[in-house]
Scaffold this motif. Structure first.
Motif, PDB file in Angstrom:
ATOM      1  N   UNK A 142      41.095-156.738  55.980  1.00  0.00           N
ATOM      2  CA  UNK A 142      39.641-156.625  55.913  1.00  0.00           C
ATOM      3  C   UNK A 142      39.158-156.876  54.485  1.00  0.00           C
ATOM      4  N   UNK A 143      38.191-157.770  54.336  1.00  0.00           N
ATOM      5  CA  UNK A 143      37.535-158.012  53.056  1.00  0.00           C
ATOM      6  C   UNK A 143      36.040-157.811  53.246  1.00  0.00           C
ATOM      7  N   UNK A 144      35.449-157.020  52.357  1.00  0.00           N
ATOM      8  CA  UNK A 144      34.029-156.733  52.526  1.00  0.00           C
ATOM      9  C   UNK A 144      33.418-156.394  51.176  1.00  0.00           C
ATOM     10  N   UNK A 145      32.198-156.876  50.980  1.00  0.00           N
ATOM     11  CA  UNK A 145      31.467-156.636  49.748  1.00  0.00           C
ATOM     12  C   UNK A 145      30.143-156.014  50.106  1.00  0.00           C
ATOM     13  N   UNK A 146      29.862-154.860  49.554  1.00  0.00           N
ATOM     14  CA  UNK A 146      28.582-154.231  49.844  1.00  0.00           C
ATOM     15  C   UNK A 146      27.862-154.026  48.521  1.00  0.00           C
ATOM     16  N   UNK A 147      26.685-154.629  48.405  1.00  0.00           N
ATOM     17  CA  UNK A 147      26.016-154.594  47.109  1.00  0.00           C
ATOM     18  C   UNK A 147      25.311-153.261  46.912  1.00  0.00           C
ATOM     19  N   UNK A 148      25.031-152.973  45.652  1.00  0.00           N
ATOM     20  CA  UNK A 148      24.400-151.724  45.254  1.00  0.00           C
ATOM     21  C   UNK A 148      23.070-151.529  45.979  1.00  0.00           C
ATOM     22  N   UNK A 149      22.877-150.352  46.526  1.00  0.00           N
ATOM     23  CA  UNK A 149      21.610-150.019  47.153  1.00  0.00           C
ATOM     24  C   UNK A 149      21.429-150.529  48.563  1.00  0.00           C
ATOM     25  N   UNK A 150      22.462-151.147  49.119  1.00  0.00           N
ATOM     26  CA  UNK A 150      22.330-151.687  50.462  1.00  0.00           C
ATOM     27  C   UNK A 150      22.390-150.618  51.539  1.00  0.00           C
ATOM     28  N   UNK A 151      21.875-150.962  52.701  1.00  0.00           N
ATOM     29  CA  UNK A 151      21.993-150.101  53.866  1.00  0.00           C
ATOM     30  C   UNK A 151      22.688-150.948  54.934  1.00  0.00           C
ATOM     31  N   UNK A 152      23.971-150.722  55.099  1.00  0.00           N
ATOM     32  CA  UNK A 152      24.793-151.624  55.893  1.00  0.00           C
ATOM     33  C   UNK A 152      25.313-150.920  57.141  1.00  0.00           C
ATOM     34  N   UNK A 153      25.197-151.611  58.253  1.00  0.00           N
ATOM     35  CA  UNK A 153      25.695-151.056  59.515  1.00  0.00           C
ATOM     36  C   UNK A 153      27.020-151.696  59.897  1.00  0.00           C
ATOM     37  N   UNK A 154      28.026-150.876  60.175  1.00  0.00           N
ATOM     38  CA  UNK A 154      29.298-151.379  60.693  1.00  0.00           C
ATOM     39  C   UNK A 154      29.211-151.285  62.209  1.00  0.00           C
ATOM     40  N   UNK A 155      29.137-152.439  62.856  1.00  0.00           N
ATOM     41  CA  UNK A 155      28.886-152.445  64.291  1.00  0.00           C
ATOM     42  C   UNK A 155      30.104-152.980  65.039  1.00  0.00           C
ATOM     43  N   UNK A 156      30.472-152.295  66.105  1.00  0.00           N
ATOM     44  CA  UNK A 156      31.588-152.779  66.908  1.00  0.00           C
ATOM     45  C   UNK A 156      31.854-151.828  68.060  1.00  0.00           C
ATOM     46  N   UNK A 157      32.599-152.300  69.058  1.00  0.00           N
ATOM     47  CA  UNK A 157      32.933-151.410  70.164  1.00  0.00           C
ATOM     48  C   UNK A 157      33.972-150.380  69.706  1.00  0.00           C
ATOM     49  N   UNK A 158      34.217-149.370  70.518  1.00  0.00           N
ATOM     50  CA  UNK A 158      35.194-148.369  70.099  1.00  0.00           C
ATOM     51  C   UNK A 158      36.571-149.014  70.032  1.00  0.00           C
ATOM     52  N   UNK A 159      37.322-148.626  69.014  1.00  0.00           N
ATOM     53  CA  UNK A 159      38.642-149.217  68.819  1.00  0.00           C
ATOM     54  C   UNK A 159      38.608-150.454  67.947  1.00  0.00           C
ATOM     55  N   UNK A 160      37.439-150.785  67.394  1.00  0.00           N
ATOM     56  CA  UNK A 160      37.354-151.986  66.562  1.00  0.00           C
ATOM     57  C   UNK A 160      37.752-151.699  65.113  1.00  0.00           C
ATOM     58  N   UNK A 161      37.938-150.432  64.779  1.00  0.00           N
ATOM     59  CA  UNK A 161      38.420-150.094  63.444  1.00  0.00           C
ATOM     60  C   UNK A 161      37.329-149.695  62.465  1.00  0.00           C
ATOM     61  N   UNK A 162      36.087-149.588  62.950  1.00  0.00           N
ATOM     62  CA  UNK A 162      34.995-149.338  62.015  1.00  0.00           C
ATOM     63  C   UNK A 162      35.065-147.940  61.398  1.00  0.00           C
ATOM     64  N   UNK A 163      35.409-146.939  62.218  1.00  0.00           N
ATOM     65  CA  UNK A 163      35.515-145.590  61.667  1.00  0.00           C
ATOM     66  C   UNK A 163      36.693-145.482  60.700  1.00  0.00           C
TER      67      UNK A 163
END
Lengths: 277, 364
Positions: free
Chosen positions: B21-42
């Motif tokens: 997994x590679x991910x960049x979240x910029x300062x001050x962002x409000x980002x949603x991790x969306x996926x079905x259960x078991x997708x690894x988001x939690x």
């Protein structure tokens, strides 16, 4: 409130059973003890054998309870907080003292640590320490016999409570110790108290295992239950029942203590609920 | 504070929860991790918080490598799905917990803690309930206390695990709006996990769509909806109807139904699956020159500005199709139950035979 006569009958039957099975024997213990007047009771209570037995019983309990408190919490923590190979095996092994007759446990200790054994001889030769037929051995078997109580009470509770609150505490900057002290302990304190009450009751009342390793030396290695047996065999009925009454009183006091503590806690929660609409 | 995640991999036993997994979240962002259960988001959220260790890869806060940093020293605010409030402490004591755990030198005085707690409870509109225990609160109230507690140490990163998952629909909507508002008020980078498409679309600036331990797409809500990067994203964002049939170069056919299409995305063997979004079609009494999809009205639900209609294909397809039509158009058409109608798609998404998304097409 029950509405039908058979509901009342069932309740009455329950009370009847409790009276016959629990209360009546308890009353009889005290009435037998006092059957020849209070002075005889006092004499019996102040006899050297009795005082030595009381001391010994308390010492055994005072060592056993803290040891098993710590052991039980550590074990429950280990089993409920970590995933590892052999976790199931460990939870099964804890139950050995429950499954095994205390007499067998006593004999096992005798075989392993007694004067005839390698360990026992080595301890005697190097440290001059005799474990069996002495206080250390009695404490060891009592610890063995009572070790599952705290862990057994805690494990299901800690399993159902999960680890999220502890994780929340850690994320809020708490150390592992702080998380245990401020979060885990308050959550399990009533179960812990219950485990302690059970451990204590069993430690004070243990007969089988202790009788094997005690050697039954009058005035030295007799705890209250062993003394009762001894006095009864000597046809000293009043003495036996006095000691029995003492044990029973001890049990009643622990029960009372536990009830009062629980009641106070509930009272606190209720009071908090009343404050807010 | 910006968050960067590099080549994270995590396995639980034989199950790969996260795979590179590679991910960049910029300062001050409000980002949603969306996926079905078991997708690894939690799992990803927990790795960022430090509650799980990745098998491989690194986590950076503002270019500072925090991969091996203990969770208690990462100073992130975390809101658990089930809130995880300390059940034996009052609301005020829950919020004060983090401040009280500070080492002696940094810990504010009693009055300062009390003032900070009051300020936080006012922020989440829970100041009248500071003496209550968690068991005496509703789900929405617990949620707000959990948020106040997470904000007590002024974290620069706020992580929320299914923050609205356990709430009923109305409270959920309110809290979503309120979270957005809160995020604008305080200076914090927020990352939240959700399996609810609508929630991700409404709350976040950017959406990260995940499936089976992979990131499928990162983009604004509009981007992921209008330009889905994969079949999964198209599939997952909102309801779709799949029309399966055969294509001969001019016409798509399935039983009595046909569509005149010009597509380059068909399989060599002639199979062609078309995706139709519910709101990208109309209903009529007559087929058009380019489309003849006979259907029968099986049910409808009038709610809000659109009418959701369930259609049963006549002589083609299988299962029920779902379309949304304008309430006005529905009133003009005024169809009866079981009345034969025709479905007129405006836009269709082709699916290539290896399962990827092909070009979008219109019947012509």
């Amino acid at each position: 409130m029950p509405r039908h006569w058979h509901q009342w009958a069932l309740i009455l039957a329950a009370f009847g059973a409790v009276a016959v099975l629990l209360v009546l024997p308890l009353v009889l213990i005290f009435s037998q003890a006092f059957s020849q007047g209070a002075t005889v009771v006092a004499e019996n209570l102040t006899s050297t054998d009795m005082i030595s037995a009381i001391k010994l019983t308390l010492i055994v309990a005072l060592v056993t309870v803290p040891v098993n408190l710590v052991f039980g919490v550590l074990l429950a923590w280990c089993v409920t907080r970590y995933e590892f190979r052999g976790r199931k095996l460990l939870t099964t092994l804890i139950d050995i003292p429950f499954a095994m007759s205390p007499v067998v446990a006593g004999l096992c200790y005798l075989v392993v640590y007694g004067g005839q054994s390698v360990v026992g001889q080595w301890l005697d030769d190097t440290l001059g320490l005799q474990l069996m037929f002495a206080l250390p051995g009695m404490i060891m078997v009592t610890v063995f016999v009572t070790c599952p109580y705290v862990a057994r009470v805690l494990i299901p509770l800690m399993q159902s409570q999960g680890t999220e609150e502890e994780e929340a505490a850690i994320l809020l900057g708490a150390s592992g110790w702080q998380a245990f002290w401020y979060v885990t302990l308050p959550k399990i304190r009533w179960a812990l108290l219950y485990g302690v009450v059970l451990t204590n009751a069993r430690a004070v009342g243990e007969f089988g295992a202790v009788s094997v390793v005690s050697g039954l030396i009058r005035g030295e290695t007799l705890t209250l239950p062993l003394l009762i047996q001894m006095l009864n065999e000597d046809y000293n009925t009043v003495g036996a029942f006095t000691a029995a009454g003492l044990l029973a009183a001890l049990a009643l006091i622990t029960l009372l203590l536990k009830t009062v503590l629980e009641w106070r806690q509930r009272h606190k929660i209720d009071a908090a609920q009343e404050v807010t609409p | 504070m910006s968050i960067r995640v590099e080549s994270i991999r995590k396995r639980f036993g034989g199950f790969t929860a996260l795979d590179d997994i590679n991910l960049d979240i910029s300062d001050g962002g409000l980002v949603g991790l969306l996926g079905p259960s078991g997708s690894g988001k939690t799992t990803l959220l927990r790795i960022i918080a430090g509650l799980e260790q990745p098998d491989r890869g690194r986590v950076f806060f503002n270019d500072r490598d925090v991969t091996t940093l203990d969770a208690r020293r990462r100073r992130v605010g975390f809101v658990f799905q089930q809130y995880a409030l300390f059940r034996h402490l009052t609301v005020a004591d829950n919020v004060a917990f983090g401040l009280r755990m500070l080492p002696r030198g940094e810990r504010p005085g009693r009055d300062a803690i009390r003032a900070r707690v009051r300020e936080l409870l006012e922020l989440v509109q829970m100041d009248t309930m500071s003496g209550r225990y968690p068991a005496q609160l509703s789900g929405g109230q617990k949620q707000r206390v959990a948020l106040a507690r997470a904000l007590a140490l002024k974290p620069e990163v706020l992580l929320l695990d299914e923050p609205f998952g356990a709430l009923d629909a109305k409270v959920r909507k309110e809290l979503r709006r309120w979270l957005r508002h809160l995020h604008e008020q305080i200076d914090v980078t927020s990352l939240f996990v959700t399996h609810d498409q609508e929630e991700a679309m409404e709350v976040s600036d950017r959406v990260v769509v995940m499936s089976q331990g992979h990131i499928e797409q990162v983009g604004t809500p509009l981007q992921v909806y209008e330009q889905p990067a994969s079949r999964f994203v198209f599939d997952f964002l909102g309801h779709i109807n799949a029309l399966e049939g055969r294509y001969d170069g001019h016409q798509w056919r399935d039983g009595d139904a046909y569509l005149r299409l010009d597509t380059r995305g068909a399989c060599p063997n002639g199979d062609l699956t078309l995706y139709l979004r519910p709101h990208e079609a109309e209903l009529a009494r007559q087929p058009s020159d380019s489309a003849s999809l006979p259907v029968r009205v099986a049910g409808r639900s009038v709610f809000g500005g659109t009418v959701t209609v369930e259609l049963e294909p006549r002589g083609w397809g299988q299962g029920i199709l779902e379309v949304e039509v304008d309430r006005e158009a529905w009133r003009d058409l005024d169809p009866q139950r079981d009345e034969p109608l025709f479905l007129l798609p405006r836009d269709l998404q082709t699916v290539t035979c290896d399962g990827d998304l092909g070009p979008r097409v219109r019947p012509a």
